[in-house]
Design an enzyme around this catalytic site. Structure first.
Site, mmCIF file in Angstrom:
data_model
loop_
_atom_site.group_PDB
_atom_site.id
_atom_site.type_symbol
_atom_site.label_atom_id
_atom_site.label_comp_id
_atom_site.label_asym_id
_atom_site.label_seq_id
_atom_site.Cartn_x
_atom_site.Cartn_y
_atom_site.Cartn_z
ATOM 1 C CG ASP A 13 14.981 -75.234 -12.822
ATOM 2 O OD1 ASP A 13 16.278 -75.179 -12.801
ATOM 3 O OD2 ASP A 13 14.656 -76.780 -13.741
ATOM 4 C CE LYS A 16 13.771 -70.758 -8.004
ATOM 5 N NZ LYS A 16 13.783 -71.679 -8.815
ATOM 6 C CE LYS A 18 15.435 -60.779 -16.764
ATOM 7 N NZ LYS A 18 15.214 -61.136 -17.745
ATOM 8 C CG ASN A 38 18.794 -79.651 -4.629
ATOM 9 O OD1 ASN A 38 18.904 -78.486 -4.873
ATOM 10 N ND2 ASN A 38 17.791 -79.775 -3.836
ATOM 11 C CB ALA A 39 19.444 -74.782 -6.252
ATOM 12 N N GLY A 40 19.539 -74.847 -9.322
ATOM 13 C CA GLY A 40 20.550 -74.446 -10.751
ATOM 14 C C GLY A 40 20.357 -73.142 -11.047
ATOM 15 C CG HIS A 41 19.003 -70.247 -8.699
ATOM 16 N ND1 HIS A 41 18.581 -69.808 -7.099
ATOM 17 C CD2 HIS A 41 17.571 -71.193 -8.822
ATOM 18 C CE1 HIS A 41 17.663 -70.673 -6.765
ATOM 19 N NE2 HIS A 41 17.953 -71.715 -7.712
ATOM 20 C CB THR A 130 19.840 -82.955 -8.772
ATOM 21 O OG1 THR A 130 19.879 -83.267 -7.366
ATOM 22 C CG2 THR A 130 18.594 -81.782 -9.208
ATOM 23 N NE ARG A 144 17.071 -87.464 15.665
ATOM 24 C CZ ARG A 144 15.947 -88.133 16.938
ATOM 25 N NH1 ARG A 144 16.074 -87.696 18.234
ATOM 26 N NH2 ARG A 144 16.002 -88.969 16.741
ATOM 27 C CD GLN A 225 15.539 -77.013 -4.333
ATOM 28 O OE1 GLN A 225 15.314 -76.088 -3.164
ATOM 29 N NE2 GLN A 225 16.848 -77.148 -5.183
ATOM 30 C CB THR A 303 21.684 -79.166 -11.315
ATOM 31 O OG1 THR A 303 21.499 -77.578 -10.603
ATOM 32 C CG2 THR A 303 22.042 -79.340 -10.391
ATOM 33 C CE LYS A 334 12.642 -70.009 -19.975
ATOM 34 N NZ LYS A 334 13.394 -70.571 -20.334
HETATM 35 P P1 GDP Z 1 16.090 -71.241 -11.975
HETATM 36 O O1 GDP Z 1 16.696 -71.539 -11.117
HETATM 37 O O2 GDP Z 1 14.303 -70.298 -11.078
HETATM 38 O O3 GDP Z 1 16.330 -69.591 -11.204
HETATM 39 O O4 GDP Z 1 15.616 -71.147 -13.548
HETATM 40 P P2 GDP Z 1 17.128 -71.329 -14.235
HETATM 41 O O5 GDP Z 1 17.799 -70.491 -14.166
HETATM 42 O O6 GDP Z 1 17.345 -72.994 -14.095
HETATM 43 O O7 GDP Z 1 15.742 -71.693 -15.229
HETATM 44 C C1 GDP Z 1 15.926 -70.681 -15.964
HETATM 45 C C2 GDP Z 1 15.844 -70.452 -17.895
HETATM 46 O O8 GDP Z 1 15.808 -69.504 -18.517
HETATM 47 C C3 GDP Z 1 17.922 -69.899 -17.185
HETATM 48 O O9 GDP Z 1 18.659 -70.601 -18.711
HETATM 49 C C4 GDP Z 1 17.496 -68.098 -17.741
HETATM 50 O O10 GDP Z 1 18.760 -68.051 -18.654
HETATM 51 C C5 GDP Z 1 16.319 -68.424 -18.957
HETATM 52 N N1 GDP Z 1 15.444 -67.646 -18.357
HETATM 53 C C6 GDP Z 1 15.160 -66.520 -17.257
HETATM 54 N N2 GDP Z 1 14.281 -65.864 -18.111
HETATM 55 C C7 GDP Z 1 13.838 -66.035 -19.644
HETATM 56 C C8 GDP Z 1 13.067 -65.474 -20.104
HETATM 57 O O11 GDP Z 1 12.255 -63.931 -19.776
HETATM 58 N N3 GDP Z 1 13.422 -65.672 -21.561
HETATM 59 C C9 GDP Z 1 14.521 -66.181 -21.581
HETATM 60 N N4 GDP Z 1 13.650 -67.318 -23.792
HETATM 61 N N5 GDP Z 1 15.073 -66.783 -20.797
HETATM 62 C C10 GDP Z 1 14.615 -66.604 -19.322
HETATM 63 P P1 IMO Z 2 15.961 -74.250 -9.074
HETATM 64 O O1 IMO Z 2 16.583 -73.925 -7.952
HETATM 65 C C1 IMO Z 2 13.769 -77.359 -11.127
HETATM 66 C C2 IMO Z 2 13.744 -81.400 -8.770
HETATM 67 C C3 IMO Z 2 14.527 -82.832 -9.249
HETATM 68 C C4 IMO Z 2 13.641 -84.126 -8.496
HETATM 69 C C5 IMO Z 2 13.411 -83.427 -7.016
HETATM 70 C C6 IMO Z 2 13.764 -84.549 -6.246
HETATM 71 O O2 IMO Z 2 17.570 -74.833 -9.631
HETATM 72 O O3 IMO Z 2 14.771 -73.759 -8.863
HETATM 73 P P2 IMO Z 2 16.592 -83.641 -5.144
HETATM 74 O O4 IMO Z 2 18.016 -83.372 -6.298
HETATM 75 O O5 IMO Z 2 16.965 -81.896 -4.411
HETATM 76 O O6 IMO Z 2 16.083 -84.389 -4.423
HETATM 77 O O7 IMO Z 2 15.519 -83.983 -6.155
HETATM 78 O O8 IMO Z 2 13.703 -82.218 -7.390
HETATM 79 N N1 IMO Z 2 14.516 -80.667 -8.156
HETATM 80 C C7 IMO Z 2 14.860 -79.466 -8.825
HETATM 81 N N2 IMO Z 2 13.505 -78.948 -9.737
HETATM 82 N N3 IMO Z 2 14.942 -76.808 -9.979
HETATM 83 C C8 IMO Z 2 15.668 -77.255 -9.332
HETATM 84 O O9 IMO Z 2 15.937 -75.932 -8.383
HETATM 85 C C9 IMO Z 2 15.284 -78.587 -8.407
HETATM 86 N N4 IMO Z 2 15.952 -78.694 -7.343
HETATM 87 C C10 IMO Z 2 15.414 -79.484 -6.981
HETATM 88 O O10 IMO Z 2 14.590 -83.238 -10.775
HETATM 89 O O11 IMO Z 2 12.489 -84.065 -9.576
HETATM 90 MG MG MG Z 3 17.166 -74.044 -11.687
#
Ligand code: GDP
Ligand code: IMO
Ligand code: MG
Length: 428
Positions: A13, A16, A18, A38-41, A130, A144, A225, A303, A334
């Site tokens: 989180d 990535k 952005k 599990n990822a949320g971008h 997740t 396997r 992640q 996520t 951020k």
């Molecule tokens: P990722 O998993 O690495 O792609 O990151 P996420 O999207 O899960 O979490 C990042 C959060 O921070 C999201 O809600 C973005 O919209 C937000 N974000 C990204 N860059 C910035 C920033 O520079 N400032 C602020 N305030 N929010 C940001």
């Molecule tokens: P992005 O790509 C933050 C964390 C879960 C848990 C551990 C194992 O958005 O950065 P899993 O469901 O993968 O077996 O959970 O990993 N986790 C993340 N935390 N960002 C993520 O992805 C994550 N994907 C898994 O919260 O601690």
């Molecule tokens: Mg994320």
């Protein structure tokens, strides 16, 4: 020819999504190598928010081709839901520019169930996953007994392969957990419908990326992640089940390591963690009171919606994750979240050790050594040029570069594409 891997250097989180979105307008191809939904971008484009789980964040540009590699695990219902959502936002023609590797493993409902049951069985030691079935799906892969996209879309053999896998999984559910088994027929019918919809997306990802690199086209590799969630080098056992480091990109996409030319490490200007496990620089109650609350800082899991735990920036940790990823440049995200703070701490080391510890027990015990920096107490959200940042913010960024021993090429001051400061060095 330049290709670049974008990887998270903390616990995920970092922002990535952005960064990938920002760079994707300069590239022809964007590829995901590992992980699943599990990822949320998150991407914010002129106020409009998109959340990606499986689809690479480059899809918003009509000229980019996107790939989901053989090292990923794909939940068909989640993927198709994401495609549907994108269509509603006017993103079309995805069958022509989004390709899934035949080697990616398929997530089934029994993986979700086992994810929950295993977490419950671990009790206090639960990872805080997740709940998307990611670990159990990767477990089947290495045991396997998993099914891959190639197996799912092959109507002649899918039924027999599912039956074989389900027999094993039902034994596990009944004998180990005392849970009811899954019926074959409804599962077979549900997944056969998914297979019809997924077939147009399945293709030779490995060959396409090889050709692209031979033709010297730009490729962006989108990490999921973060380094400390890597199954080998992360804060084990509180990690995910895939290789989240830059090295995992080659094995997860079936490309040679020499095709990855640059590694861009994404860091928050502080630290967050969602799920269980130690966070050495975690904010104390009184410090948290001054930090923008989770709603304002958006520190809620993309996520799962869970609150992310918050800590100060930890540069001992970063030196470790820069090392295991071979990071060339940093994107610092951020920074704006720190705008209102009186003072900001940077962890420069731990009292007990000079290296990031390998065991959980040692990590739990470490006490951070902090430098205290004055806050800037003004908004950076509108700043687009490094020279316009408040003096204290510039000093904060420079200190991070110094402690990490690599340059920053991007500073992010808000979620929107526009809210970005590009520094001198070439980003790609
Ligand atoms: P990722 O998993 O690495 O792609 O990151 P996420 O999207 O899960 O979490 C990042 C959060 O921070 C999201 O809600 C973005 O919209 C937000 N974000 C990204 N860059 C910035 C920033 O520079 N400032 C602020 N305030 N929010 C940001
Ligand atoms: P992005 O790509 C933050 C964390 C879960 C848990 C551990 C194992 O958005 O950065 P899993 O469901 O993968 O077996 O959970 O990993 N986790 C993340 N935390 N960002 C993520 O992805 C994550 N994907 C898994 O919260 O601690
Ligand atoms: Mg994320």
């Amino acid at each position: 020819m330049t290709t670049c891997a974008v990887v998270g250097l903390q616990w995920g989180d970092e922002g990535k999504g952005k960064v990938v979105d920002l760079l994707a307008n300069q590239v022809a191809h964007v590829a995901r190598a590992q992980g699943g939904n599990n990822a949320g971008h998150t991407i914010v484009e002129r106020g409009k928010e998109f959340r990606f789980h499986l689809v690479p964040s480059g899809i918003l540009y009509p000229h980019t081709k996107c790939y989901i590699g053989g090292g990923t695990v794909l939940d068909p219902a989640s993927f198709l839901g994401e495609i549907e959502g994108l269509k509603q936002h006017g993103i079309v023609n995805m069958e022509k520019r989004l390709m899934i590797s035949a080697y990616a493993h398929v997530v089934f409902p029994y993986h979700w169930r086992i994810d929950t049951l295993l977490e419950r069985a671990k009790g206090e030691g639960a990872v805080g996953t997740t709940g998307r079935g990611i670990g159990p799906c990767y477990t089947d892969k290495v045991s396997r007994c998993g099914l891959r996209m190639a197996d799912l879309v092959d109507a002649d053999f899918f039924g027999a392969k599912l039956e074989r896998a389900l027999t094993l999984k039902n034994q596990e559910l009944e004998k180990l957990y005392g849970e009811p088994p899954f019926d074959f027929l409804p599962l077979f019918e549900e997944y056969s419908l998914y297979a019809e919809k997924l077939r147009p997306f399945v293709g030779p990802v490995e060959e396409c990326l090889y050709r692209a690199s031979q033709n010297k086209e730009n490729i962006l590799f989108e990490g999921a992640q973060g380094a400390l969630l890597d199954v080998t080098f992360g804060s084990y056992p509180f990690v995910t089940s895939s290789q989240t480091l830059a090295g995992g990109i080659a094995s997860g996409l079936g490309i040679g390591p020499s095709r990855i030319h640059k590694v861009l490490g994404v860091v928050k200007a502080y630290t967050t963690r969602v799920g269980h496990g130690p966070l050495p620089t975690e904010l104390k109650e009184h410090e948290l009171a001054h930090f923008p609350d989770h709603g304002a800082s958006r520190e809620l899991g993309t996520t799962t919606g869970r609150k992310r735990r918050i800590g100060w920036l930890d540069t001992l940790l970063l030196r470790h994750t820069i090392c295991i990823n071979g990071v060339d440049q940093l994107a610092i995200m951020k920074l704006d979240i720190l705008d209102g703070l009186d003072e900001i701490k940077i962890c420069v080391g731990y009292k007990q050790c000079t290296r990031f510890p390998a065991t959980l027990e040692a990590l739990k015990e470490v006490e951070p050594i902090y430098e205290i920096h004055p806050g800037w107490k003004q908004s950076t959200k509108q700043v687009r040029d490094f020279s316009d940042l408040p003096r204290q913010a510039k000093a904060y960024v420079k200190r991070i570069e110094e402690l990490c021993e690599i340059p920053a090429v991007l500073i992010s001051v808000g979620p929107d594409r526009e809210q970005t400061i590009r520094l001198g060095g070439e980003v790609r």
